[in-house]
Design an enzyme around this catalytic site. Structure first.
Site, mmCIF file in Angstrom:
data_model
loop_
_atom_site.group_PDB
_atom_site.id
_atom_site.type_symbol
_atom_site.label_atom_id
_atom_site.label_comp_id
_atom_site.label_asym_id
_atom_site.label_seq_id
_atom_site.Cartn_x
_atom_site.Cartn_y
_atom_site.Cartn_z
ATOM 1 N N HIS A 250 41.260 46.182 38.298
ATOM 2 C CA HIS A 250 40.090 47.045 38.126
ATOM 3 C C HIS A 250 40.076 48.224 39.109
ATOM 4 O O HIS A 250 39.318 49.176 38.931
ATOM 5 C CB HIS A 250 38.787 46.234 38.239
ATOM 6 C CG HIS A 250 38.447 45.768 39.627
ATOM 7 N ND1 HIS A 250 38.781 44.515 40.085
ATOM 8 C CD2 HIS A 250 37.800 46.381 40.650
ATOM 9 C CE1 HIS A 250 38.329 44.373 41.324
ATOM 10 N NE2 HIS A 250 37.736 45.495 41.682
ATOM 11 N N ASP A 283 43.272 39.966 36.835
ATOM 12 C CA ASP A 283 42.797 41.091 37.658
ATOM 13 C C ASP A 283 43.803 41.462 38.740
ATOM 14 O O ASP A 283 43.451 41.672 39.901
ATOM 15 C CB ASP A 283 41.443 40.768 38.284
ATOM 16 C CG ASP A 283 40.735 42.030 38.810
ATOM 17 O OD1 ASP A 283 41.084 43.140 38.343
ATOM 18 O OD2 ASP A 283 39.880 41.900 39.709
ATOM 19 N N SER A 365 38.209 45.385 47.393
ATOM 20 C CA SER A 365 38.982 44.822 46.269
ATOM 21 C C SER A 365 40.463 45.195 46.379
ATOM 22 O O SER A 365 40.810 46.356 46.603
ATOM 23 C CB SER A 365 38.436 45.343 44.942
ATOM 24 O OG SER A 365 37.132 44.853 44.735
#
Length: 524
Positions: A250, A283, A365
């Site tokens: 993402h 992810d 992230s």
């Protein structure tokens, strides 16, 4: 009595001074006829004077003045001051023209000083000549003669006391001045205030301390700035073997359609990177930079060895603040997390995550979660927030989730080798209406699809429609999401133990996990 025959006492008795003498202004006492009391001549009082009244010796001096000083010194006889003599006690001493009372000539030894030469010393027993007369000062002694004829000299004790007084006054003045200059005012300021200097001792950090681990890991962590045609974002990543960068899907998804990824290293140098491959189902993504500037790679650990309570360190760029280090512990293991899904099922991630209370915020992230040895045990991927909107995501509340590194290792290898990753599956469809214990396999076909894929892993293991799956490898499952997460965490070819219930009877079977070439995040 003429003026020449007057004594000093008679002059003073009449209130006259030598300056009162008529004539040329010369005092009669300045004439040679006036002698000190202890001087006399060997002749009668009137002897030795010339016709003009001058002393013979003085006349001689005048006559020989152009030849230099004439020594008139000659020894004279002085009668003893015996009782009854001319200078016996009670008789006035001769002087100022007086003669002894007996009328006898006085014969005394006298030294007549030269008329021209050094100034003679003062007589030892000179009579006072009035209130304004005094003996001449001693040469070199300065002025200042007291009433008794002695020079006034301050006593030593007076000087000591005076010095002490001066020192005391100076000390008081100095103290008052210092106080006025340094006294604090009402605002609380103090001009003389200062703090001690910083200590120079060097603190040694243990290699397994947070500071020691951070010093080794930070050079391998990068910041990612992603610009896409319709979206942009920031995130983190870390260098592994071969100069590849591991991050979240993402984070780089915005650059898939003609975007740009700019990588910034810990030394502030930057480079452009390109996407090697990505796996939306887990992810994860891999980026290859144009230049890594020789930055070190980070070692990968073993997530199967992680236990609840282990200390962990999260490193990344939350809110664009690169090189941020936070600490915490492992709060839980095998936590099923489903993230994404804004763009449909293809963006939904099923993660069998490591839960941690280390602060993880937007921008963290893709960064590493490391253990006390500085080894990566997970990739920071998601956080739980109190906000229900994904676009209005809040900060850390102590619930962060990381993808276990063993799963990361498999997916990254597949991406680097083939450009994509296979999704693990066992070939079943789930009954989403079931609310009881475990997960039930659908009983009927839907849209032409059988509940158990014919010839698939579940079919080969003997599972049938309507069976209720209770455990996978000893882990109880409570809903379909947990079952999907457990299956996705396995690698294709792994064999898993499945305990299930059929017609009220519990059975166990072994299922070999298969893979789907296309990552479709659906129950399988």
């Amino acid at each position: 009595m003429t003026d020449e025959m007057r004594t000093g006492s008679e002059w003073e008795g009449e209130g006259r001074r030598p300056s009162d003498y008529p004539g040329s202004g010369e005092s009669p006492f300045a004439r040679s006829g006036f002698r000190p009391v202890d001087e006399s001549v060997s002749q009668d009082h009137d002897h030795g004077r010339g016709g003009n009244g001058e002393d013979a010796s003085e006349a001689a001096s005048h006559q020989e003045g152009d030849r230099g000083p004439v020594d008139h010194g000659e020894e004279r006889r002085e009668p003893d001051r015996e009782e009854g003599g001319p200078y016996a006690a009670g008789r006035s001493a001769p002087g100022f023209g007086d003669v002894p009372s007996s009328g006898e000539a006085v014969s005394r030894p006298v030294t007549v000083m030269p008329m021209y030469g050094p100034t003679p010393p003062p007589p030892t027993r000179a009579l006072g000549l009035g209130p304004d007369w005094a003996p001449p000062p001693v040469p070199g002694s300065g002025g200042g003669v007291g009433a008794g004829g002695n020079r006034r000299v301050p006593r030593l004790s007076t000087l000591v006391v005076l010095g002490m007084v001066i020192a005391l006054v100076a000390s008081v003045v100095s103290s008052v001045g210092t106080y006025l200059l340094t006294r604090p005012d009402d605002s609380g300021t103090d001009p003389s205030y200062s703090l001690e200097t910083a200590p120079l001792n060097r603190v040694e950090r243990a290699p397994d301390s947070v500071a020691g681990v951070a010093a080794r890991v930070l050079p391998s962590v990068v910041s990612l700035d992603v610009q896409g045609a319709r979206a942009a974002g920031t995130g983190s990543g870390f260098l592994i073997k071969g100069g590849y960068i591991v991050t979240n899907n993402h984070v780089v998804a915005a650059a898939v359609q003609g975007g740009e990824i700019r990588i910034q290293y810990n030394n502030r140098k930057t480079s452009i990177g390109r996407i090697v491959g990505r796996d939306p189902g887990s992810d994860l993504a891999v980026v290859k930079p144009d230049d890594d500037y020789g930055m070190p790679q980070i070692p990968l650990g073993n997530s199967d060895e992680v236990q609840v309570g282990d200390p962990v360190i999260a490193i990344g760029s939350p809110l664009g603040l690169s090189g941020t280090v936070t600490t915490g512990i492992v709060s839980s293991l095998n936590r099923p997390v489903i993230a994404g899904g804004e763009s449909g099922a293809m963006d939904t991630s099923y993660i069998n995550a490591i839960q941690t209370d280390a602060a993880i915020n937007p921008g963290n992230s893709g960064g590493p979660l490391v253990n006390s040895a500085g080894q990566v045990i997970g990739v920071n991927s998601a956080i739980a927030t109190l906000s229900e909107s994904m676009t209005d995501q809040g900060g850390s509340i102590g619930l962060g989730f990381a993808i276990p590194v063993n799963h990361v290792r498999r997916v990254v290898e597949e991406i680097i080798n083939t450009g994509s990753a296979k999704t693990s599956r066992i070939g079943i469809r789930i009954d989403v209406t079931y609310t009881g214990e475990g997960v039930r396999i659908a009983s009927e076909a839907e849209q032409g699809l059988s509940p158990v894929e014919e010839g698939g892993p579940a079919d080969k293991a003997g599972l049938k429609p309507g069976d209720i799956i209770l455990e996978v490898d000893g882990t109880a499952v409570q809903n379909s999401q947990e079952l999907i997460v457990l299956i996705r965490s396995k690698a294709p070819g792994d064999r898993i133990q499945v305990r299930f219930q059929r017609g009220g009877q519990e059975l166990t079977t072994t299922v070999e996990v298969a893979a789907s070439s296309v990552p479709v995040p659906q129950p399988s």
